[in-house]
Scaffold this motif. Structure first.
Motif, PDB file in Angstrom:
ATOM      1  N   ALA A  67     -27.373 -36.148  29.910  1.00  0.00           N
ATOM      2  CA  ALA A  67     -27.983 -35.241  29.105  1.00  0.00           C
ATOM      3  C   ALA A  67     -27.362 -34.154  28.352  1.00  0.00           C
ATOM      4  O   ALA A  67     -27.183 -34.006  27.155  1.00  0.00           O
ATOM      5  CB  ALA A  67     -28.977 -34.451  30.039  1.00  0.00           C
ATOM      6  N   PHE A  68     -26.209 -33.591  29.085  1.00  0.00           N
ATOM      7  CA  PHE A  68     -25.350 -32.737  28.547  1.00  0.00           C
ATOM      8  C   PHE A  68     -24.390 -33.376  27.373  1.00  0.00           C
ATOM      9  O   PHE A  68     -24.145 -32.786  26.264  1.00  0.00           O
ATOM     10  CB  PHE A  68     -24.453 -32.155  29.647  1.00  0.00           C
ATOM     11  N   GLN A  69     -23.963 -34.610  27.747  1.00  0.00           N
ATOM     12  CA  GLN A  69     -23.066 -35.086  26.935  1.00  0.00           C
ATOM     13  C   GLN A  69     -23.602 -35.650  25.510  1.00  0.00           C
ATOM     14  O   GLN A  69     -22.949 -35.274  24.397  1.00  0.00           O
ATOM     15  CB  GLN A  69     -22.083 -36.395  27.397  1.00  0.00           C
ATOM     16  N   SER A  70     -24.623 -36.155  25.710  1.00  0.00           N
ATOM     17  CA  SER A  70     -25.615 -36.665  24.379  1.00  0.00           C
ATOM     18  C   SER A  70     -25.855 -35.351  23.602  1.00  0.00           C
ATOM     19  O   SER A  70     -25.737 -35.494  22.433  1.00  0.00           O
ATOM     20  CB  SER A  70     -26.585 -37.435  25.010  1.00  0.00           C
ATOM     21  N   SER A 123     -32.472 -39.748  30.625  1.00  0.00           N
ATOM     22  CA  SER A 123     -32.012 -38.531  31.637  1.00  0.00           C
ATOM     23  C   SER A 123     -33.180 -38.209  32.636  1.00  0.00           C
ATOM     24  O   SER A 123     -32.727 -38.012  34.019  1.00  0.00           O
ATOM     25  CB  SER A 123     -31.404 -37.308  30.770  1.00  0.00           C
ATOM     26  N   LEU A 124     -34.274 -37.929  32.294  1.00  0.00           N
ATOM     27  CA  LEU A 124     -35.533 -37.545  32.797  1.00  0.00           C
ATOM     28  C   LEU A 124     -35.907 -38.650  33.731  1.00  0.00           C
ATOM     29  O   LEU A 124     -36.109 -38.444  34.975  1.00  0.00           O
ATOM     30  CB  LEU A 124     -36.580 -37.244  31.955  1.00  0.00           C
ATOM     31  N   ARG A 125     -35.565 -39.869  33.369  1.00  0.00           N
ATOM     32  CA  ARG A 125     -36.025 -41.028  34.344  1.00  0.00           C
ATOM     33  C   ARG A 125     -34.937 -40.891  35.666  1.00  0.00           C
ATOM     34  O   ARG A 125     -35.393 -41.248  36.693  1.00  0.00           O
ATOM     35  CB  ARG A 125     -35.926 -42.406  33.744  1.00  0.00           C
ATOM     36  N   PRO A 129     -17.466 -38.389  23.499  1.00  0.00           N
ATOM     37  CA  PRO A 129     -18.183 -39.414  22.806  1.00  0.00           C
ATOM     38  C   PRO A 129     -19.817 -39.555  23.240  1.00  0.00           C
ATOM     39  O   PRO A 129     -20.115 -38.925  24.165  1.00  0.00           O
ATOM     40  CB  PRO A 129     -17.536 -40.787  23.351  1.00  0.00           C
ATOM     41  N   LEU A 130     -20.411 -40.388  22.305  1.00  0.00           N
ATOM     42  CA  LEU A 130     -21.977 -40.528  22.609  1.00  0.00           C
ATOM     43  C   LEU A 130     -22.206 -41.310  23.461  1.00  0.00           C
ATOM     44  O   LEU A 130     -21.751 -42.586  23.407  1.00  0.00           O
ATOM     45  CB  LEU A 130     -22.589 -40.500  21.398  1.00  0.00           C
ATOM     46  N   PRO A 131     -22.723 -41.257  24.724  1.00  0.00           N
ATOM     47  CA  PRO A 131     -22.899 -42.201  25.891  1.00  0.00           C
ATOM     48  C   PRO A 131     -23.332 -43.589  25.349  1.00  0.00           C
ATOM     49  O   PRO A 131     -24.360 -43.519  24.559  1.00  0.00           O
ATOM     50  CB  PRO A 131     -23.741 -41.460  26.997  1.00  0.00           C
TER      51      PRO A 131
END
Length: 375
Positions: A312-315, A285-287, A332-334
């Motif tokens: 970021a939000f979904q995970s 997410s940061l990258r 779902p977990l991405p």
């Protein structure tokens, strides 16, 4: 030809590509472990989805120009709305929810498609507006967002509806929307929360209550989160071992290959690998956010911001749900959970980010060499 391909591969963002590659491959092993005792062929389907997803990532990265999406964003939005409306009439109902369109060879989930479309549409809308974003522009964007949200919510699928809105709100914040408006919007949400509560379905209310007091109904509404906590906790530091999870293999843990894949991983691989996964999602997410921050092109910048926010939000919500610190909302977990539409759309978004990075780095290099030639 080989040299050309290798030269192009050198220009993509290695960090993003490597993390996504690892997550997708890792998902196949864990979906097999979570489902082979109950569904013998799910991992084979996931392998097919994975191969197709890699194809999408590479073709979107090298054979596409993201700037075309700017002029097509409204048409994509309209297409997404049509798909969500079609679900109402020709959708397939599974476990009481009508969220899919049966294409024969594939179950299409339009809500997953709409999340990606909304990021593209919002990025185009914001990049075409004046900065900082005005309250009027904010209201217009919220109006556009509310239409697919309502259609998704009535499927019913509150989780996907929330995941459609959160990246849009993050993009609005990053567009310089005044803090006092954001605080005011949050206060309005708090004030109307009793009204929202009355319109929630009984099972949605029970899931929220289960978080606050899981012992009240351990065999009913709180069963999922209790079994998930047991699975993760029993994995301890290094896990019980691959294919050795008792909670998932003896049918205690529901939906272990979809919503609760993280609990399956926690049980079999333990805290060390679980912590690694959380770290990978954070770095990814940061990258992507960092890639967007370096761009001068505002459309590409806000696509990156939207994709980073969605991942970021979904995970975070999925993992929090597995740890029983957030209600079970069915997201779902991405890249790790089983599901074709979600994996394909997340892969498209990653390909889009890599395409943005690739095109802008190529243009920066060309500008640099032109400037060198002037001296």
């Amino acid at each position: 030809m080989k040299e050309l391909i290798l030269e192009k591969l050198k220009k993509i963002d290695v960090i993003v590509f490597a993390i996504v590659l690892f997550l997708i491959i890792f998902s196949i092993f864990n979906i097999y472990s979570a489902s082979y005792h109950e569904f013998s062929n799910l991992y084979i389907k996931q392998i097919i989805f994975a191969v197709f997803s890699f194809f999408i990532i590479l073709t979107t990265t090298f054979l596409f120009d993201y700037r075309w999406l700017s002029s097509a964003s409204f048409y994509l939005y309209a297409t997404g709305i049509v798909l969500l409306v079609l679900v109402k009439f020709i959708g397939t109902t599974i476990l009481g929810a009508k969220r899919w369109i049966n294409l024969g060879f594939f179950q299409l989930q339009p809500s997953e498609v709409m999340k990606s479309i909304m990021i593209i549409f919002s990025a185009n809308y914001i990049s075409s507006s004046k900065f900082p974003l005005s309250f009027k522009d904010f209201l217009k964007l919220m109006l556009f967002s509310s239409i697919p949200f309502v259609l998704i919510y009535t499927q019913p699928d509150l989780g996907s509806g929330i995941m459609l809105l959160l990246p849009v709100l993050a993009m609005v914040f990053l567009a310089g929307f005044k803090l006092r408006y954001i605080i005011g919007f949050a206060l309005v949400l708090v004030l109307i929360s009793p009204l929202v509560w009355t319109h929630l379905k009984d099972y949605q209310k029970n899931r929220i209550i289960a978080i606050l007091n899981p012992e009240a109904d351990p065999k009913g509404t709180a069963y999922h989160i209790i079994q998930s906590k047991i699975a993760i906790g029993s994995g301890m530091l290094t896990g019980k071992g691959y294919l050795q999870g008792s909670q998932s293999k003896y049918y205690f843990l529901p939906e272990q290959h979809t919503d609760f894949i993280f609990a399956t991983i926690g049980e079999e691989w333990g805290f060390v690998v679980s912590f690694l996964l959380v770290s990978l999602y954070l770095v990814l997410s940061l990258r992507i956010f960092f890639i967007g921050r370096q761009l001068k092109d505002m459309f590409g910048k806000f696509i990156c911001y939207g994709v980073a926010s969605l991942i970021a939000f979904q995970s975070f919500i999925n993992i929090a749900m597995n740890l029983a610190i957030a209600p079970v909302v069915g997201v779902p977990l991405p890249f790790l959970s089983y599901g074709g539409t979600a994996l394909i759309m997340f892969s498209f978004l990653i390909g889009l980010v890599l395409n943005i990075s690739y095109i802008n780095s190529k243009q920066s290099f060309q500008l640099y060499t032109e400037n060198i030639g002037d001296y």
